[in-house]
Design a protein around this motif. Structure first.
Motif, PDB file in Angstrom:
ATOM      1  N   UNK A 150       0.838  -1.202   0.000  1.00 28.39           N
ATOM      2  CA  UNK A 150       0.000   0.000   0.000  1.00 28.39           C
ATOM      3  C   UNK A 150       0.872   1.251   0.000  1.00 28.39           C
ATOM      4  N   UNK A 151       1.915   1.249   0.825  1.00 30.85           N
ATOM      5  CA  UNK A 151       2.813   2.400   0.885  1.00 30.85           C
ATOM      6  C   UNK A 151       3.517   2.592  -0.456  1.00 30.85           C
ATOM      7  N   UNK A 152       3.952   1.511  -1.060  1.00 26.27           N
ATOM      8  CA  UNK A 152       4.642   1.602  -2.345  1.00 26.27           C
ATOM      9  C   UNK A 152       3.733   2.193  -3.410  1.00 26.27           C
ATOM     10  N   UNK A 153       2.484   1.774  -3.431  1.00 25.49           N
ATOM     11  CA  UNK A 153       1.534   2.338  -4.397  1.00 25.49           C
ATOM     12  C   UNK A 153       1.337   3.829  -4.149  1.00 25.49           C
ATOM     13  N   UNK A 154       1.300   4.215  -2.873  1.00 17.88           N
ATOM     14  CA  UNK A 154       1.120   5.620  -2.525  1.00 17.88           C
ATOM     15  C   UNK A 154       2.281   6.473  -3.030  1.00 17.88           C
ATOM     16  N   UNK A 155       3.495   5.951  -2.984  1.00 17.27           N
ATOM     17  CA  UNK A 155       4.657   6.736  -3.409  1.00 17.27           C
ATOM     18  C   UNK A 155       4.618   7.066  -4.899  1.00 17.27           C
ATOM     19  N   UNK A 156       3.763   6.378  -5.644  1.00 16.27           N
ATOM     20  CA  UNK A 156       3.629   6.678  -7.082  1.00 16.27           C
ATOM     21  C   UNK A 156       2.460   7.610  -7.370  1.00 16.27           C
ATOM     22  N   UNK A 157       1.840   8.142  -6.318  1.00 15.53           N
ATOM     23  CA  UNK A 157       0.719   9.068  -6.511  1.00 15.53           C
ATOM     24  C   UNK A 157       1.196  10.309  -7.261  1.00 15.53           C
ATOM     25  N   UNK A 158       0.450  10.788  -8.252  1.00 18.18           N
ATOM     26  CA  UNK A 158       0.893  11.945  -9.046  1.00 18.18           C
ATOM     27  C   UNK A 158       1.210  13.176  -8.212  1.00 18.18           C
ATOM     28  N   UNK A 159       0.498  13.365  -7.112  1.00 17.58           N
ATOM     29  CA  UNK A 159       0.742  14.572  -6.323  1.00 17.58           C
ATOM     30  C   UNK A 159       2.171  14.618  -5.801  1.00 17.58           C
ATOM     31  N   UNK A 160       2.684  13.483  -5.347  1.00 17.06           N
ATOM     32  CA  UNK A 160       4.015  13.470  -4.752  1.00 17.06           C
ATOM     33  C   UNK A 160       5.090  13.856  -5.751  1.00 17.06           C
ATOM     34  N   UNK A 161       4.847  13.592  -7.024  1.00 19.51           N
ATOM     35  CA  UNK A 161       5.822  13.911  -8.060  1.00 19.51           C
ATOM     36  C   UNK A 161       5.557  15.246  -8.753  1.00 19.51           C
ATOM     37  N   UNK A 162       4.450  15.899  -8.409  1.00 19.92           N
ATOM     38  CA  UNK A 162       4.145  17.194  -9.008  1.00 19.92           C
ATOM     39  C   UNK A 162       5.153  18.240  -8.528  1.00 19.92           C
ATOM     40  N   UNK A 163       5.471  19.172  -9.406  1.00 19.11           N
ATOM     41  CA  UNK A 163       6.453  20.210  -9.077  1.00 19.11           C
ATOM     42  C   UNK A 163       5.818  21.242  -8.146  1.00 19.11           C
ATOM     43  N   UNK A 164       6.452  21.570  -7.023  1.00 17.43           N
ATOM     44  CA  UNK A 164       5.910  22.597  -6.138  1.00 17.43           C
ATOM     45  C   UNK A 164       6.137  23.989  -6.730  1.00 17.43           C
ATOM     46  N   UNK A 165       5.407  24.996  -6.184  1.00 15.46           N
ATOM     47  CA  UNK A 165       4.453  24.957  -5.072  1.00 15.46           C
ATOM     48  C   UNK A 165       3.177  24.175  -5.417  1.00 15.46           C
ATOM     49  N   UNK A 166       2.608  23.567  -4.380  1.00 12.68           N
ATOM     50  CA  UNK A 166       1.390  22.780  -4.525  1.00 12.68           C
ATOM     51  C   UNK A 166       0.738  22.680  -3.158  1.00 12.68           C
ATOM     52  N   UNK A 167      -0.575  22.519  -3.135  1.00  7.10           N
ATOM     53  CA  UNK A 167      -1.279  22.452  -1.854  1.00  7.10           C
ATOM     54  C   UNK A 167      -2.446  21.490  -1.939  1.00  7.10           C
ATOM     55  N   UNK A 168      -2.925  21.101  -0.771  1.00  5.22           N
ATOM     56  CA  UNK A 168      -3.944  20.064  -0.664  1.00  5.22           C
ATOM     57  C   UNK A 168      -5.101  20.507   0.214  1.00  5.22           C
ATOM     58  N   UNK A 169      -6.265  19.940  -0.042  1.00  8.09           N
ATOM     59  CA  UNK A 169      -7.376  19.987   0.895  1.00  8.09           C
ATOM     60  C   UNK A 169      -7.178  18.886   1.929  1.00  8.09           C
ATOM     61  N   UNK A 170      -7.719  19.080   3.122  1.00  9.08           N
ATOM     62  CA  UNK A 170      -7.594  18.066   4.175  1.00  9.08           C
ATOM     63  C   UNK A 170      -8.028  16.691   3.681  1.00  9.08           C
ATOM     64  N   UNK A 171      -9.077  16.648   2.873  1.00  5.00           N
ATOM     65  CA  UNK A 171      -9.650  15.373   2.458  1.00  5.00           C
ATOM     66  C   UNK A 171      -9.231  14.955   1.056  1.00  5.00           C
ATOM     67  N   UNK A 172      -8.126  15.518   0.568  1.00  6.33           N
ATOM     68  CA  UNK A 172      -7.674  15.164  -0.782  1.00  6.33           C
ATOM     69  C   UNK A 172      -7.253  13.710  -0.888  1.00  6.33           C
ATOM     70  N   UNK A 173      -6.863  13.109   0.239  1.00 14.08           N
ATOM     71  CA  UNK A 173      -6.394  11.726   0.222  1.00 14.08           C
ATOM     72  C   UNK A 173      -7.311  10.798   1.028  1.00 14.08           C
TER      73      UNK A 173
END
Length: 368
Positions: free
Chosen positions: A224-247
């Motif tokens: 599960x953790x490995x799949x999470x590390x491939x989430x597009x958000x983690x690789x998106x170029x900052x600046x970037x921000x999230x809603x509390x419930x984005x995940x």
């Protein structure tokens, strides 16, 4: 009008973890820190927390009257215990944040607080940034810059706030001002305490995993953790921000797991997001200074130490208050807003040019 020079500002913060309201006093001119004053905390009662949780994801056009009343009353209850302050910074409660559509919703009306507390109140900190093309978050980085100067940092450092969502600020203390090019890079790293708290509440009726004790007893589901590390958000170029419930979908992933395994896995996802964020910093930070509730989770702190290639410290180790740092930030930003100084820049929210913001409301017997 706000007097010139150093002022005494009171900041308040109600974070996405929905635990309660922090309030702290700061002496500042809006650029430098001159001293720290008293602080206090007011927890939300279970019933109040339930009201706020039910309002998450709602926008101003929805009926959030009950949630607004909870937020305002809790702040008034806490802030009336402070005196001799020149200005109050009121962040409100974030219910929804959608930077892709240029909108954000912080629940709570600063005009009511100004009237009830008989003090000028700065609020609505994020709207101007979003209207200018920024993501409206994070806003604490300008305060992190001042803190880096306060602690005497000479090499790049990073502040990591582990609240409901994780966010990191890389600071170059050699810069002259936070809005300067290359002074700051800040962005949300991913989920932090919010998914863990949600699972604890749903499964055990507990608000959080104290000290990370349950996570420490669990087994991490590496797939599960490995799949999470491939989430597009983690690789998106900052600046970037999230809603509390984005995940929120990651909570679904741990449904088949036992309680301890579920929170252990969610904790490792949070740490994986931080590790990815550190890799995106312009240069390796000399120290990672951790603030927010996550620094009290010993299991999370140990995981950060084991996975990062820099020194990891709770902010208390450099003389700061991790419980009140976010509240202090909005005291600092309130003074900057009142003096029309920038609150954000391209390196923090992605806004094309530095921008100020905030509304200032006064008690009924004072001119606007």
């Amino acid at each position: 009008m706000l007097k010139t020079g150093v002022v005494t500002a009171l900041g308040a913060m109600s974070g996405t973890s929905l635990d309660g309201v922090d309030a702290a006093v700061l002496q500042t001119d809006g650029e430098r820190i001159f001293g720290f004053g008293p602080s206090d905390y007011r927890a939300y009662a279970n019933q109040e927390r339930d009201v706020l949780r039910a309002a998450l994801g709602r926008w101003p056009d929805d009926d959030v009257t009950q949630a607004a009343r909870v937020v305002q009353d809790a702040h008034i209850d806490l802030l009336k215990g402070f005196d001799a302050v020149d200005l109050i910074g009121f962040h409100g409660q974030t219910l929804a944040h959608d930077p892709a559509k240029g909108r954000t919703h912080q629940c709570g009306d600063g005009r009511r607080l100004a009237k009830m507390l008989n003090c000028p109140v700065v609020w609505d900190f994020r709207s101007a940034d979003m209207e200018a093309g920024g993501q409206g978050a994070p806003l604490a980085p300008f305060y992190h810059f001042a803190l880096a100067k306060w602690i005497g940092a000479t090499a790049p450092v990073a502040f990591l706030n582990l609240g409901g969502v994780g966010n990191i600020t890389w600071v170059n203390p050699q810069a002259d001002a936070p809005e300067d090019d290359g002074a700051l890079l800040a962005f949300d790293t991913g989920p932090a305490n919010a998914p863990i708290n949600d699972v604890m509440q749903a499964r055990r009726g507990e608000a959080f995993d104290g000290d990370g004790a349950l996570a420490a007893s669990g087994q991490v589901d590496a797939s599960i953790v490995d799949a999470f590390t491939r989430h597009p958000y983690l690789n998106a170029v900052p600046p970037k921000s999230l809603d509390r419930d984005a995940f929120t979908d990651i909570v679904d992933l741990v449904v088949p797991l036992a309680d301890a395994d579920a929170v252990a896995t969610l904790l490792q996802m949070a740490v994986a997001g931080v590790a990815a964020g550190v890799e995106q910093c312009p240069s390796p930070p000399e120290m990672l200074l951790v603030t927010g509730g996550g620094r009290l989770n010993q299991t999370m702190m140990a995981a950060l130490v084991s996975q990062l290639h820099c020194e990891v410290k709770a902010v208390e180790e450099v003389g700061l208050d991790g419980d009140m740092l976010e509240a202090q930030a909005f005291a600092y930003l309130a003074v900057r807003a009142a003096r029309k100084l920038p609150l954000s820049a391209n390196g923090t929210t992605g806004v094309p040019n530095p921008v100020s913001g905030g509304q200032v409301s006064y008690p009924a017997d004072k001119a606007v």
